[in-house]
Scaffold this motif. Structure first.
Motif, PDB file in Angstrom:
ATOM      1  N   THR A 118       0.826  -1.208   0.000  1.00  0.00           N
ATOM      2  CA  THR A 118       0.000   0.000   0.000  1.00  0.00           C
ATOM      3  C   THR A 118       0.862   1.259   0.000  1.00  0.00           C
ATOM      4  O   THR A 118       2.046   1.208   0.315  1.00  0.00           O
ATOM      5  N   PHE A 119       0.239   2.363  -0.331  1.00  0.00           N
ATOM      6  CA  PHE A 119       0.914   3.651  -0.263  1.00  0.00           C
ATOM      7  C   PHE A 119       0.382   4.410   0.945  1.00  0.00           C
ATOM      8  O   PHE A 119      -0.734   4.172   1.407  1.00  0.00           O
ATOM      9  N   VAL A 120       1.222   5.321   1.462  1.00  0.00           N
ATOM     10  CA  VAL A 120       0.915   5.980   2.720  1.00  0.00           C
ATOM     11  C   VAL A 120       1.100   7.494   2.573  1.00  0.00           C
ATOM     12  O   VAL A 120       2.108   7.953   2.026  1.00  0.00           O
ATOM     13  N   VAL A 129      -6.059  11.026  -9.676  1.00  0.00           N
ATOM     14  CA  VAL A 129      -5.472   9.949 -10.483  1.00  0.00           C
ATOM     15  C   VAL A 129      -5.719   8.545  -9.919  1.00  0.00           C
ATOM     16  O   VAL A 129      -5.458   7.551 -10.596  1.00  0.00           O
ATOM     17  N   CYS A 130      -6.206   8.449  -8.717  1.00  0.00           N
ATOM     18  CA  CYS A 130      -6.365   7.132  -8.101  1.00  0.00           C
ATOM     19  C   CYS A 130      -7.465   6.318  -8.806  1.00  0.00           C
ATOM     20  O   CYS A 130      -8.629   6.718  -8.804  1.00  0.00           O
ATOM     21  N   PRO A 131      -7.108   5.176  -9.379  1.00  0.00           N
ATOM     22  CA  PRO A 131      -8.082   4.398 -10.141  1.00  0.00           C
ATOM     23  C   PRO A 131      -9.132   3.700  -9.276  1.00  0.00           C
ATOM     24  O   PRO A 131     -10.175   3.286  -9.788  1.00  0.00           O
ATOM     25  N   VAL A 132      -8.862   3.567  -7.988  1.00  0.00           N
ATOM     26  CA  VAL A 132      -9.835   2.895  -7.125  1.00  0.00           C
ATOM     27  C   VAL A 132     -10.450   3.832  -6.072  1.00  0.00           C
ATOM     28  O   VAL A 132     -11.140   3.380  -5.153  1.00  0.00           O
ATOM     29  N   ASP A 133     -10.199   5.134  -6.219  1.00  0.00           N
ATOM     30  CA  ASP A 133     -10.802   6.136  -5.324  1.00  0.00           C
ATOM     31  C   ASP A 133     -10.652   5.794  -3.847  1.00  0.00           C
ATOM     32  O   ASP A 133     -11.636   5.775  -3.095  1.00  0.00           O
ATOM     33  N   CYS A 134      -9.412   5.553  -3.431  1.00  0.00           N
ATOM     34  CA  CYS A 134      -9.239   5.134  -2.039  1.00  0.00           C
ATOM     35  C   CYS A 134      -8.637   6.199  -1.126  1.00  0.00           C
ATOM     36  O   CYS A 134      -8.038   5.879  -0.101  1.00  0.00           O
ATOM     37  N   PHE A 135      -8.828   7.484  -1.502  1.00  0.00           N
ATOM     38  CA  PHE A 135      -8.390   8.566  -0.616  1.00  0.00           C
ATOM     39  C   PHE A 135      -9.552   9.026   0.266  1.00  0.00           C
ATOM     40  O   PHE A 135     -10.709   9.067  -0.162  1.00  0.00           O
ATOM     41  N   VAL A 138      -5.752  10.661   3.699  1.00  0.00           N
ATOM     42  CA  VAL A 138      -5.185   9.332   3.941  1.00  0.00           C
ATOM     43  C   VAL A 138      -5.613   8.375   2.839  1.00  0.00           C
ATOM     44  O   VAL A 138      -6.583   8.618   2.124  1.00  0.00           O
ATOM     45  N   ILE A 139      -4.882   7.272   2.753  1.00  0.00           N
ATOM     46  CA  ILE A 139      -5.172   6.199   1.807  1.00  0.00           C
ATOM     47  C   ILE A 139      -5.656   4.981   2.593  1.00  0.00           C
ATOM     48  O   ILE A 139      -5.042   4.619   3.601  1.00  0.00           O
ATOM     49  N   ASP A 140      -6.733   4.365   2.131  1.00  0.00           N
ATOM     50  CA  ASP A 140      -7.197   3.128   2.777  1.00  0.00           C
ATOM     51  C   ASP A 140      -6.347   1.958   2.266  1.00  0.00           C
ATOM     52  O   ASP A 140      -6.410   1.608   1.094  1.00  0.00           O
ATOM     53  N   GLU A 182      -7.901  -0.876   0.252  1.00  0.00           N
ATOM     54  CA  GLU A 182      -8.404  -0.596  -1.103  1.00  0.00           C
ATOM     55  C   GLU A 182      -7.301  -0.275  -2.104  1.00  0.00           C
ATOM     56  O   GLU A 182      -7.481  -0.456  -3.310  1.00  0.00           O
ATOM     57  N   CYS A 183      -6.180   0.236  -1.619  1.00  0.00           N
ATOM     58  CA  CYS A 183      -5.075   0.627  -2.501  1.00  0.00           C
ATOM     59  C   CYS A 183      -4.538  -0.583  -3.260  1.00  0.00           C
ATOM     60  O   CYS A 183      -4.298  -1.637  -2.674  1.00  0.00           O
ATOM     61  N   ILE A 184      -4.377  -0.426  -4.583  1.00  0.00           N
ATOM     62  CA  ILE A 184      -3.887  -1.542  -5.401  1.00  0.00           C
ATOM     63  C   ILE A 184      -2.411  -1.372  -5.795  1.00  0.00           C
ATOM     64  O   ILE A 184      -1.915  -2.031  -6.711  1.00  0.00           O
ATOM     65  N   ASP A 185      -1.728  -0.439  -5.111  1.00  0.00           N
ATOM     66  CA  ASP A 185      -0.285  -0.264  -5.323  1.00  0.00           C
ATOM     67  C   ASP A 185       0.095   0.135  -6.743  1.00  0.00           C
ATOM     68  O   ASP A 185       1.155  -0.272  -7.232  1.00  0.00           O
ATOM     69  N   CYS A 186      -0.736   0.916  -7.373  1.00  0.00           N
ATOM     70  CA  CYS A 186      -0.434   1.299  -8.764  1.00  0.00           C
ATOM     71  C   CYS A 186       0.654   2.361  -8.842  1.00  0.00           C
ATOM     72  O   CYS A 186       1.258   2.562  -9.878  1.00  0.00           O
ATOM     73  N   ALA A 187       0.866   3.097  -7.746  1.00  0.00           N
ATOM     74  CA  ALA A 187       1.903   4.129  -7.640  1.00  0.00           C
ATOM     75  C   ALA A 187       1.621   5.408  -8.417  1.00  0.00           C
ATOM     76  O   ALA A 187       2.460   6.300  -8.479  1.00  0.00           O
ATOM     77  N   LEU A 188       0.460   5.526  -8.994  1.00  0.00           N
ATOM     78  CA  LEU A 188       0.145   6.725  -9.787  1.00  0.00           C
ATOM     79  C   LEU A 188       0.121   8.004  -8.952  1.00  0.00           C
ATOM     80  O   LEU A 188       0.484   9.081  -9.416  1.00  0.00           O
ATOM     81  N   CYS A 189      -0.322   7.897  -7.716  1.00  0.00           N
ATOM     82  CA  CYS A 189      -0.469   9.093  -6.887  1.00  0.00           C
ATOM     83  C   CYS A 189       0.876   9.674  -6.441  1.00  0.00           C
ATOM     84  O   CYS A 189       1.005  10.887  -6.268  1.00  0.00           O
ATOM     85  N   GLU A 190       1.849   8.837  -6.244  1.00  0.00           N
ATOM     86  CA  GLU A 190       3.116   9.269  -5.649  1.00  0.00           C
ATOM     87  C   GLU A 190       3.748  10.487  -6.342  1.00  0.00           C
ATOM     88  O   GLU A 190       4.060  11.478  -5.696  1.00  0.00           O
TER      89      GLU A 190
HETATM   90 FE1  SF4 Z   1      -4.658   4.953  -5.403  1.00  0.00          FE
HETATM   91 FE2  SF4 Z   1      -2.681   3.812  -6.764  1.00  0.00          FE
HETATM   92 FE3  SF4 Z   1      -2.106   5.696  -4.966  1.00  0.00          FE
HETATM   93 FE4  SF4 Z   1      -2.965   3.289  -4.161  1.00  0.00          FE
HETATM   94  S1  SF4 Z   1      -1.040   3.735  -5.210  1.00  0.00           S
HETATM   95  S2  SF4 Z   1      -3.669   5.290  -3.398  1.00  0.00           S
HETATM   96  S3  SF4 Z   1      -4.405   2.755  -5.800  1.00  0.00           S
HETATM   97  S4  SF4 Z   1      -3.277   5.995  -6.866  1.00  0.00           S
END
Ligand code: SF4
Length: 106
Positions: free
Chosen positions: A1-3, A19-25, A33-35, A38-46
């Protein structure tokens, strides 16, 4: 997960939620915060965070380990946020100030 970590506090830029594809903010008064469930570790948000406050769980900066637990806990309490909005009014002033956890509003 991302934090989401300390530097988000009192800034709350919301580029990440867009940008979060699963809307987990999830959004609190002065922090996001990120749940982790639900986070799928896509790394797009970082790279989207203007305050560089988002890290992979295994790269959370030393001394900020508490944020892993805080993300998990507060995601259960705060409302979901899926669209970008204006950052907090003093975001620029607070960006980069260390130890903002003392100002975290839950
Ligand atoms: Fe969303 Fe991807 Fe960031 Fe997880 S890593 S919070 S899924 S954008």
């Amino acid at each position: 997960t991302f934090v989401v970590t300390d530097n988000c506090i009192l800034c709350k830029y919301t580029d990440c939620v867009e940008v979060c594809p699963v809307d987990c903010f999830y959004e609190g008064p002065n922090f996001l915060v990120i749940d982790p469930d639900e986070c799928i570790d896509c790394a797009l948000c970082e790279p989207e965070c203007p305050a560089n406050a988002i890290f992979s769980e295994d790269e959370v900066p030393k001394g900020q380990e508490v944020f892993t637990q805080l993300n998990e806990e507060l995601a259960q309490k705060w409302p979901n946020i899926t669209e970008m909005k204006e950052q907090l009014p003093e975001a620029e002033k607070w960006d980069g100030v260390e130890g903002k956890i003392q100002y975290l509003e839950k």
